[in-house]
Design a protein around this motif. Structure first.
Motif, short mmCIF file in Angstrom:
data_model
loop_
_atom_site.label_atom_id
_atom_site.label_comp_id
_atom_site.label_asym_id
_atom_site.label_seq_id
_atom_site.Cartn_x
_atom_site.Cartn_y
_atom_site.Cartn_z
N SER A 1 88.04 36.87 79.02
CA SER A 1 87.02 36.80 78.05
C SER A 1 85.22 36.70 78.60
O SER A 1 86.09 36.15 80.35
CB SER A 1 87.43 35.49 77.02
OG SER A 1 86.69 34.41 77.75
N LEU A 2 84.46 36.96 78.48
CA LEU A 2 83.24 36.90 79.29
C LEU A 2 82.28 36.27 78.18
O LEU A 2 81.85 37.11 77.15
CB LEU A 2 83.02 37.96 79.80
CG LEU A 2 81.77 38.31 80.27
CD1 LEU A 2 82.19 37.43 81.74
CD2 LEU A 2 81.13 39.46 80.76
N PRO A 3 82.20 34.84 77.97
CA PRO A 3 81.43 34.17 76.86
C PRO A 3 79.03 34.77 77.18
O PRO A 3 78.79 34.65 78.86
CB PRO A 3 81.41 32.72 76.76
CG PRO A 3 82.81 32.58 77.33
CD PRO A 3 82.80 33.93 78.40
N THR B 1 78.91 35.50 72.16
CA THR B 1 79.54 35.76 71.63
C THR B 1 80.57 36.54 72.77
O THR B 1 79.97 36.26 74.20
CB THR B 1 78.88 37.63 70.59
OG1 THR B 1 80.64 37.99 70.79
CG2 THR B 1 78.46 38.00 72.71
N ASP B 2 81.72 36.51 73.12
CA ASP B 2 82.76 37.69 73.49
C ASP B 2 82.52 38.58 74.21
O ASP B 2 82.94 39.54 73.31
CB ASP B 2 84.03 36.76 73.66
CG ASP B 2 85.42 37.16 74.61
OD1 ASP B 2 84.90 37.96 75.52
OD2 ASP B 2 86.54 37.76 74.11
N GLN C 1 84.77 40.86 73.59
CA GLN C 1 85.80 41.64 72.14
C GLN C 1 85.08 41.62 71.25
O GLN C 1 85.32 42.81 70.19
CB GLN C 1 86.76 39.60 71.45
CG GLN C 1 87.34 39.28 71.77
CD GLN C 1 88.72 39.82 71.24
OE1 GLN C 1 88.79 40.49 70.83
NE2 GLN C 1 89.53 39.99 73.01
N ALA D 1 83.46 44.72 81.36
CA ALA D 1 83.45 43.45 80.93
C ALA D 1 83.61 43.21 82.44
O ALA D 1 81.84 41.98 82.70
CB ALA D 1 85.07 42.22 80.12
N VAL E 1 84.08 31.45 84.04
CA VAL E 1 84.70 32.86 83.55
C VAL E 1 86.62 32.77 83.61
O VAL E 1 86.34 32.33 85.00
CB VAL E 1 83.94 33.64 83.41
CG1 VAL E 1 84.62 34.89 83.52
CG2 VAL E 1 82.65 33.79 83.39
#
Length: 387
Positions: free
Chosen positions: A381-383, A130-131, A134, A235, A368
Motif C-alpha cells: 500500500s502507499l498512503p 488515500t492508499d 487501491q 505505485a 510503507v
C-alpha cells in the motif's frame, strides 16, 4: 544463497550482497545439496543480456532447478509464454505480436487518458488521505486489461475483485482461490468470445487455432503480465519520485521529460527482480563452465545497476540515457506488453503529479509496507495525502 532483501532504508536498491557479488564475481556458483544440478547466479549486465539472447538457456520451467525447493519447477500453465521455448513460444507469440505494436498501443493513449482522469476524479472526490495502490495504481491498468480482453462492463466490478485478490499475497489461500476462480472466468470469457466476438484482442484470437483452454491460458498470462507489473510500477515509481523531490519537481514542471522518466524508473526499480533459465547444453559463460542440466538465476535488478553499463547507476536521474536497460528482458522473451505499459505510465505519472502538486506520503517512508523482493517487487500500500 545471497539475500535478495533490499537494504534497510533504501527500498529501491538491490541487496548489498548482490551489488558486492556483481563487482567481484558477476557469475557465481551457488551452494546446492549433494547430487543437485549446478546453480549459478548472474549479476553482471553483459552476461544477463547474453543469457536472454541465447537459446541454449531454456525458459521452460521444468528445465529449472529451484535451490530453495530442492526440486525442479513444474511445467508452465497452458498459455504462459514465459515458460515456453520455440516452437510453442514462437507459435503463440506470433499470434499476439501484431496486437501489441507501438502504433496500436499508442492508439490506446486516448482511452488510457480517459481512465486515468476518471480515477483521479474519484481520488479528488474521496479526498485525502488515500492508499494510492487501491485508488489509482491498480485500477488504471486493471481497466486497460478489461479493455484489451473485452470484459463486459457489467462484469468489471467482479473482475476487479478477482484481480485484487490475486495480487494480494498476504493471504495465500485466498490468493489461490481467487486465481482459480479467475482462470475459470477467463476460460468462460474465451468461450463467449468464440460464440459472439466483439472488438477486442481475445475475440481476435478466437479466429486462430488456439484451443479454448489455450485461449483462457493466454488471457490469464496477459492479465498477470500486464496488471501486477504496471500497477507496482505506478505505485513504487510514485514512491521513488516522492523520495527524490528534485526529480519529481522536474517531471511535474516539464511533462516532456516523461519518456525518459518512465525508462529511468523501469531501470532504477527493476520490479521483475529475478528470472531463471535451464541450461540445455554445456556452455562457457564469463569463464564459468556451465553444464547441461544446470540452472541460472538472473538478478535483473543488479544487472540494471551495473556501472559497466550505466554511469552512477544508483542515482535516479530522469534525464539519463537508459538505452539497453533490461527491465523488460531481452531477446525473444522480451515483454510482449511493454508498449502498453509505457503508454499507461507516460499518461499516469504526469497526470497524477499535475492534479495533486502537493502529493506527499501520509506515513514515514520506513512504514510503507513492501512486497517480497524476489517476486514482482513493489509496495503493498502507499498512503498519500495532499493539500
Amino acid at each position: 544463497m545471497p539475500s535478495f532483501d533490499r537494504p534497510t532504508g533504501c527500498p529501491f536498491d538491490p541487496s548489498p550482497e548482490l551489488t558486492a557479488l556483481r563487482g567481484e564475481l558477476p557469475i557465481a556458483r551457488l551452494a546446492a545439496p549433494e547430487g543437485a544440478p549446478g546453480v549459478w547466479l548472474v549479476t553482471g549486465y553483459e552476461l544477463v543480456r547474453k543469457i536472454f539472447a541465447d537459446p541454449r538457456f531454456s525458459s521452460r520451467y521444468e528445465t529449472q532447478y529451484h535451490p530453495l525447493m530442492d526440486a525442479h519447477m513444474p511445467p508452465a500453465p497452458l498459455g504462459d509464454l514465459t515458460g515456453m521455448d520455440a516452437p510453442e513460444h514462437t507459435r503463440i507469440r506470433k499470434m499476439l505480436a501484431g496486437k501489441f505494436t507501438v502504433r496500436r498501443m499508442n492508439q490506446l493513449t486516448e482511452r488510457v487518458t480517459e481512465v486515468t482522469r476518471a480515477q483521479l476524479d474519484e481520488m479528488e472526490r474521496q479526498g485525502p488521505p488515500t492508499d494510492l495502490v487501491q485508488a489509482f495504481a491498480h485500477p488504471v491498468p486493471a481497466q486497460m486489461i478489461c479493455e484489451l480482453l473485452g470484459v463486459p462492463y457489467d462484469e468489471r466490478a467482479d473482475f476487479a475483485g478477482f484481480t485484487q485478490s490475486v495480487s494480494n499475497d498476504d493471504d495465500p489461500e485466498a490468493q489461490l482461490a481467487a486465481f482459480t476462480r479467475l482462470g475459470e472466468y477467463l476460460r468462460d470469457l474465451a468461450r463467449a468470445k468464440r460464440a459472439d466476438p466483439t472488438d477486442d484482442l481475445l475475440s481476435d484470437l478466437t479466429a486462430s487455432d488456439l484451443t479454448e483452454d489455450e485461449l483462457g491460458g493466454v488471457a490469464a498470462f496477459l492479465l498477470s503480465a500486464g496488471l501486477d507489473t504496471t500497477a507496482n510500477m505506478l505505485a513504487l515509481g510514485t514512491f521513488a519520485l516522492l523520495r527524490h523531490p528534485s526529480q519529481l519537481a522536474a517531471l511535474r514542471d516539464d511533462p516532456s521529460l516523461v519518456d525518459g522518466a518512465v525508462e529511468e524508473l523501469l531501470r532504477h526499480l527493476s520490479i521483475a527482480t529475478t528470472g531463471m533459465r535451464g541450461v540445455l547444453e554445456d556452455v562457457e559463460l564469463g569463464g564459468a563452465p556451465l553444464r547441461a542440466g544446470d540452472t541460472v538465476i538472473i538478478a535483473v535488478n543488479a544487472a540494471n545497476r551495473d556501472p559497466a553499463k550505466f554511469s552512477d547507476p544508483d542515482v535516479l536521474d530522469i534525464r539519463r540515457s537508459t538505452a539497453g536497460h533490461l527491465a523488460f528482458g531481452h531477446g525473444v522473451h522480451q515483454c510482449l506488453g511493454q508498449q502498453l505499459a509505457r503508454v499507461e505510465m507516460r499518461v499516469a505519472f504526469p497526470a497524477l503529479l499535475t492534479r495533486f502538486p502537493s502529493l506527499r506520503l501520509a506515513v514515514p517512508a520506513e512504514e510503507v509496507p513492501l512486497r517480497d523482493p524476489v517476486q514482482i517487487y513493489g509496495v503493498r500500500s502507499l498512503p498519500v495525502t495532499w493539500e
